[in-house]
Design a protein around this motif. Structure first.
Motif, PDB file in Angstrom:
ATOM      1  N   UNK A 184     -91.439  30.135 -41.952  1.00 34.50           N
ATOM      2  CA  UNK A 184     -91.238  31.300 -41.282  1.00 34.50           C
ATOM      3  C   UNK A 184     -92.892  32.072 -41.257  1.00 34.50           C
ATOM      4  N   UNK A 185     -93.553  32.105 -42.418  1.00 36.59           N
ATOM      5  CA  UNK A 185     -94.783  32.328 -42.337  1.00 36.59           C
ATOM      6  C   UNK A 185     -96.145  31.739 -42.021  1.00 36.59           C
ATOM      7  N   UNK A 192     -91.979  27.203 -30.297  1.00 38.56           N
ATOM      8  CA  UNK A 192     -91.446  27.313 -28.919  1.00 38.56           C
ATOM      9  C   UNK A 192     -92.030  26.308 -28.084  1.00 38.56           C
ATOM     10  N   UNK A 193     -93.384  25.970 -28.329  1.00 37.55           N
ATOM     11  CA  UNK A 193     -94.048  24.891 -27.636  1.00 37.55           C
ATOM     12  C   UNK A 193     -93.546  23.567 -27.835  1.00 37.55           C
ATOM     13  N   UNK A 194     -93.263  23.222 -29.250  1.00 40.46           N
ATOM     14  CA  UNK A 194     -93.119  22.071 -29.756  1.00 40.46           C
ATOM     15  C   UNK A 194     -91.591  21.531 -29.716  1.00 40.46           C
ATOM     16  N   UNK A 215     -85.051  28.394 -37.631  1.00 43.34           N
ATOM     17  CA  UNK A 215     -85.430  27.913 -36.206  1.00 43.34           C
ATOM     18  C   UNK A 215     -84.951  28.796 -35.082  1.00 43.34           C
ATOM     19  N   UNK A 216     -83.817  29.480 -35.154  1.00 39.43           N
ATOM     20  CA  UNK A 216     -83.318  30.182 -34.354  1.00 39.43           C
ATOM     21  C   UNK A 216     -84.225  31.555 -34.050  1.00 39.43           C
ATOM     22  N   UNK A 217     -84.664  32.174 -35.144  1.00 40.07           N
ATOM     23  CA  UNK A 217     -85.605  33.121 -35.061  1.00 40.07           C
ATOM     24  C   UNK A 217     -87.111  32.702 -34.411  1.00 40.07           C
ATOM     25  N   UNK A 218     -87.422  31.596 -34.766  1.00 38.04           N
ATOM     26  CA  UNK A 218     -88.657  30.927 -33.947  1.00 38.04           C
ATOM     27  C   UNK A 218     -88.529  30.510 -32.597  1.00 38.04           C
ATOM     28  N   UNK A 219     -87.395  30.520 -31.992  1.00 43.00           N
ATOM     29  CA  UNK A 219     -87.152  30.295 -30.569  1.00 43.00           C
ATOM     30  C   UNK A 219     -87.068  28.814 -30.302  1.00 43.00           C
ATOM     31  N   UNK A 220     -86.537  28.108 -31.269  1.00 46.24           N
ATOM     32  CA  UNK A 220     -86.109  26.605 -31.174  1.00 46.24           C
ATOM     33  C   UNK A 220     -84.998  26.626 -30.110  1.00 46.24           C
ATOM     34  N   UNK A 249     -78.974  36.424 -31.740  1.00 47.66           N
ATOM     35  CA  UNK A 249     -79.084  37.709 -31.927  1.00 47.66           C
ATOM     36  C   UNK A 249     -78.690  37.821 -33.300  1.00 47.66           C
ATOM     37  N   UNK A 250     -77.700  37.241 -33.980  1.00 50.56           N
ATOM     38  CA  UNK A 250     -77.369  37.523 -35.488  1.00 50.56           C
ATOM     39  C   UNK A 250     -78.331  36.747 -36.198  1.00 50.56           C
ATOM     40  N   UNK A 251     -79.334  35.893 -35.777  1.00 51.41           N
ATOM     41  CA  UNK A 251     -80.055  35.050 -36.702  1.00 51.41           C
ATOM     42  C   UNK A 251     -81.123  36.225 -36.748  1.00 51.41           C
TER      43      UNK A 251
END
Length: 181
Positions: free
Chosen positions: A58-59, A67-69, A103-108, A172-174
Protein backbone atom coordinates in the motif's frame (compact mmCIF):
# COMPACT_ATOMS: atom_id res chain seq x y z
CA UNK A 1 -21.20 -2.49 24.36
CA UNK A 2 -24.27 -3.49 22.38
CA UNK A 3 -22.32 -2.93 19.15
CA UNK A 4 -19.66 -5.39 20.29
CA UNK A 5 -22.28 -7.98 21.25
CA UNK A 6 -24.06 -7.51 17.95
CA UNK A 7 -20.87 -7.57 15.89
CA UNK A 8 -19.50 -10.74 17.49
CA UNK A 9 -22.79 -12.57 18.07
CA UNK A 10 -21.73 -15.45 15.82
CA UNK A 11 -18.53 -15.94 17.85
CA UNK A 12 -20.49 -15.89 21.11
CA UNK A 13 -23.06 -18.31 19.67
CA UNK A 14 -20.39 -20.78 18.55
CA UNK A 15 -18.57 -20.51 21.90
CA UNK A 16 -21.86 -21.19 23.68
CA UNK A 17 -22.60 -24.15 21.40
CA UNK A 18 -19.12 -25.56 22.10
CA UNK A 19 -19.74 -25.11 25.83
CA UNK A 20 -23.06 -26.97 25.61
CA UNK A 21 -21.44 -29.70 23.49
CA UNK A 22 -18.75 -30.09 26.16
CA UNK A 23 -21.41 -30.48 28.85
CA UNK A 24 -23.07 -33.34 26.94
CA UNK A 25 -19.98 -34.98 25.46
CA UNK A 26 -16.81 -33.97 27.27
CA UNK A 27 -14.36 -35.74 24.94
CA UNK A 28 -15.90 -34.33 21.75
CA UNK A 29 -16.17 -30.86 23.27
CA UNK A 30 -12.50 -30.82 24.29
CA UNK A 31 -11.53 -32.06 20.83
CA UNK A 32 -13.57 -29.24 19.24
CA UNK A 33 -11.93 -26.67 21.53
CA UNK A 34 -8.51 -28.12 20.67
CA UNK A 35 -9.16 -27.86 16.92
CA UNK A 36 -10.47 -24.32 17.35
CA UNK A 37 -7.37 -23.33 19.33
CA UNK A 38 -5.08 -24.86 16.72
CA UNK A 39 -6.88 -22.99 13.92
CA UNK A 40 -6.68 -19.69 15.82
CA UNK A 41 -2.96 -20.21 16.47
CA UNK A 42 -2.37 -20.96 12.78
CA UNK A 43 -4.27 -17.84 11.73
CA UNK A 44 -2.35 -15.69 14.22
CA UNK A 45 0.91 -16.91 12.67
CA UNK A 46 -0.22 -16.28 9.07
CA UNK A 47 -2.29 -13.09 9.22
CA UNK A 48 0.27 -10.63 10.70
CA UNK A 49 2.90 -11.18 7.97
CA UNK A 50 0.20 -10.82 5.32
CA UNK A 51 -0.93 -7.53 6.83
CA UNK A 52 2.67 -6.30 6.97
CA UNK A 53 3.12 -7.15 3.29
CA UNK A 54 -0.20 -5.45 2.49
CA UNK A 55 0.93 -2.33 4.30
CA UNK A 56 4.21 -2.30 2.41
CA UNK A 57 2.39 -2.80 -0.89
CA UNK A 58 0.00 0.00 0.00
CA UNK A 59 2.81 2.42 0.87
CA UNK A 60 5.60 1.45 -1.52
CA UNK A 61 3.69 0.86 -4.75
CA UNK A 62 1.95 3.97 -6.09
CA UNK A 63 -1.58 3.63 -7.41
CA UNK A 64 -0.45 4.85 -10.84
CA UNK A 65 2.03 1.98 -11.09
CA UNK A 66 -0.62 -0.62 -10.24
CA UNK A 67 -3.06 0.93 -12.73
CA UNK A 68 -0.38 0.95 -15.41
CA UNK A 69 0.65 -2.68 -14.95
CA UNK A 70 -2.57 -4.33 -13.70
CA UNK A 71 -5.37 -1.82 -14.40
CA UNK A 72 -8.07 -1.73 -17.06
CA UNK A 73 -5.64 -1.27 -19.97
CA UNK A 74 -2.92 -3.62 -18.74
CA UNK A 75 -3.77 -6.42 -21.19
CA UNK A 76 -1.68 -9.58 -21.13
CA UNK A 77 0.89 -8.00 -18.80
CA UNK A 78 -1.76 -7.58 -16.10
CA UNK A 79 -2.82 -11.20 -16.48
CA UNK A 80 0.79 -12.43 -16.27
CA UNK A 81 1.48 -10.28 -13.20
CA UNK A 82 -1.70 -11.51 -11.50
CA UNK A 83 -0.61 -15.11 -12.14
CA UNK A 84 2.95 -14.47 -10.99
CA UNK A 85 1.98 -12.68 -7.76
CA UNK A 86 -0.68 -15.27 -6.94
CA UNK A 87 1.60 -18.22 -7.72
CA UNK A 88 4.54 -16.81 -5.74
CA UNK A 89 2.40 -16.03 -2.68
CA UNK A 90 2.66 -18.05 0.49
CA UNK A 91 -0.04 -18.91 2.96
CA UNK A 92 -3.59 -20.21 2.92
CA UNK A 93 -6.27 -18.86 0.59
CA UNK A 94 -7.83 -16.60 3.22
CA UNK A 95 -4.64 -14.55 3.00
CA UNK A 96 -5.41 -13.64 -0.61
CA UNK A 97 -8.51 -11.63 0.18
CA UNK A 98 -6.88 -8.80 2.15
CA UNK A 99 -4.31 -8.50 -0.65
CA UNK A 100 -7.14 -8.40 -3.19
CA UNK A 101 -8.67 -5.55 -1.20
CA UNK A 102 -5.44 -3.57 -1.47
CA UNK A 103 -5.41 -4.34 -5.20
CA UNK A 104 -8.92 -2.92 -5.48
CA UNK A 105 -7.84 0.26 -3.69
CA UNK A 106 -4.92 0.52 -6.09
CA UNK A 107 -7.15 0.33 -9.19
CA UNK A 108 -6.35 -3.20 -10.35
CA UNK A 109 -8.74 -4.54 -13.00
CA UNK A 110 -11.43 -6.82 -11.55
CA UNK A 111 -10.59 -9.77 -13.81
CA UNK A 112 -6.92 -9.51 -12.76
CA UNK A 113 -7.98 -9.67 -9.12
CA UNK A 114 -9.98 -12.82 -9.87
CA UNK A 115 -6.98 -14.29 -11.69
CA UNK A 116 -4.76 -13.43 -8.72
CA UNK A 117 -7.12 -15.24 -6.31
CA UNK A 118 -7.36 -18.22 -8.68
CA UNK A 119 -3.58 -18.39 -9.01
CA UNK A 120 -3.14 -18.12 -5.23
CA UNK A 121 -5.50 -21.06 -4.74
CA UNK A 122 -4.29 -23.42 -7.47
CA UNK A 123 -0.94 -22.55 -9.08
CA UNK A 124 1.40 -21.96 -6.14
CA UNK A 125 4.99 -22.79 -6.95
CA UNK A 126 5.58 -24.88 -3.77
CA UNK A 127 2.43 -26.89 -4.52
CA UNK A 128 3.64 -27.52 -8.08
CA UNK A 129 7.04 -28.70 -6.82
CA UNK A 130 5.40 -30.99 -4.25
CA UNK A 131 3.11 -32.48 -6.90
CA UNK A 132 6.00 -32.98 -9.32
CA UNK A 133 8.00 -34.81 -6.64
CA UNK A 134 5.09 -36.84 -5.29
CA UNK A 135 2.86 -37.50 -8.28
CA UNK A 136 5.22 -36.98 -11.18
CA UNK A 137 6.10 -34.10 -13.44
CA UNK A 138 3.57 -35.07 -16.11
CA UNK A 139 0.71 -34.90 -13.58
CA UNK A 140 1.88 -31.56 -12.17
CA UNK A 141 2.30 -30.02 -15.64
CA UNK A 142 -1.05 -31.38 -16.85
CA UNK A 143 -2.85 -29.96 -13.83
CA UNK A 144 -1.11 -26.62 -14.29
CA UNK A 145 -1.92 -26.51 -18.02
CA UNK A 146 -5.58 -27.21 -17.24
CA UNK A 147 -5.75 -24.74 -14.35
CA UNK A 148 -4.28 -21.72 -16.12
CA UNK A 149 -6.87 -21.51 -18.92
CA UNK A 150 -9.57 -22.48 -16.41
CA UNK A 151 -8.67 -19.56 -14.15
CA UNK A 152 -8.66 -17.13 -17.09
CA UNK A 153 -12.00 -18.49 -18.35
CA UNK A 154 -13.61 -18.24 -14.91
CA UNK A 155 -12.30 -14.69 -14.39
CA UNK A 156 -13.65 -13.67 -17.79
CA UNK A 157 -16.99 -15.39 -17.14
CA UNK A 158 -17.43 -13.87 -13.68
CA UNK A 159 -16.53 -10.44 -15.01
CA UNK A 160 -19.18 -10.78 -17.72
CA UNK A 161 -21.85 -12.22 -15.40
CA UNK A 162 -21.51 -9.60 -12.68
CA UNK A 163 -23.34 -6.34 -13.15
CA UNK A 164 -21.08 -3.26 -13.30
CA UNK A 165 -22.92 -1.86 -10.27
CA UNK A 166 -21.97 -4.96 -8.25
CA UNK A 167 -18.31 -4.60 -9.18
CA UNK A 168 -18.41 -0.88 -8.36
CA UNK A 169 -19.93 -1.73 -4.97
CA UNK A 170 -17.05 -4.14 -4.25
CA UNK A 171 -14.52 -1.43 -5.10
CA UNK A 172 -16.43 1.09 -2.97
CA UNK A 173 -16.41 -1.29 -0.01
CA UNK A 174 -12.67 -1.87 -0.48
CA UNK A 175 -12.16 1.89 -0.17
CA UNK A 176 -14.50 2.25 2.82
CA UNK A 177 -15.02 -1.05 4.72
CA UNK A 178 -17.57 0.59 7.04
CA UNK A 179 -19.85 1.38 4.07
CA UNK A 180 -23.06 -0.63 4.06
CA UNK A 181 -24.33 -2.09 0.82
Amino acid sequence: MMNILKRYRAVFFVAGALGILTLFNRELGFKAFSITGYSLKEMLLVIPPIFVLMGLLDVWVPRETMVKYMGEKSGILGILLAFFIGSAAAGPLYGAFPVATVFMRKGVKFSNILIFIGAWSTTKIPMFLFEAASLGTSFALTRLLVDIPGIILLAWLLTRLMKPAEVEELYRRAEDPSAKG
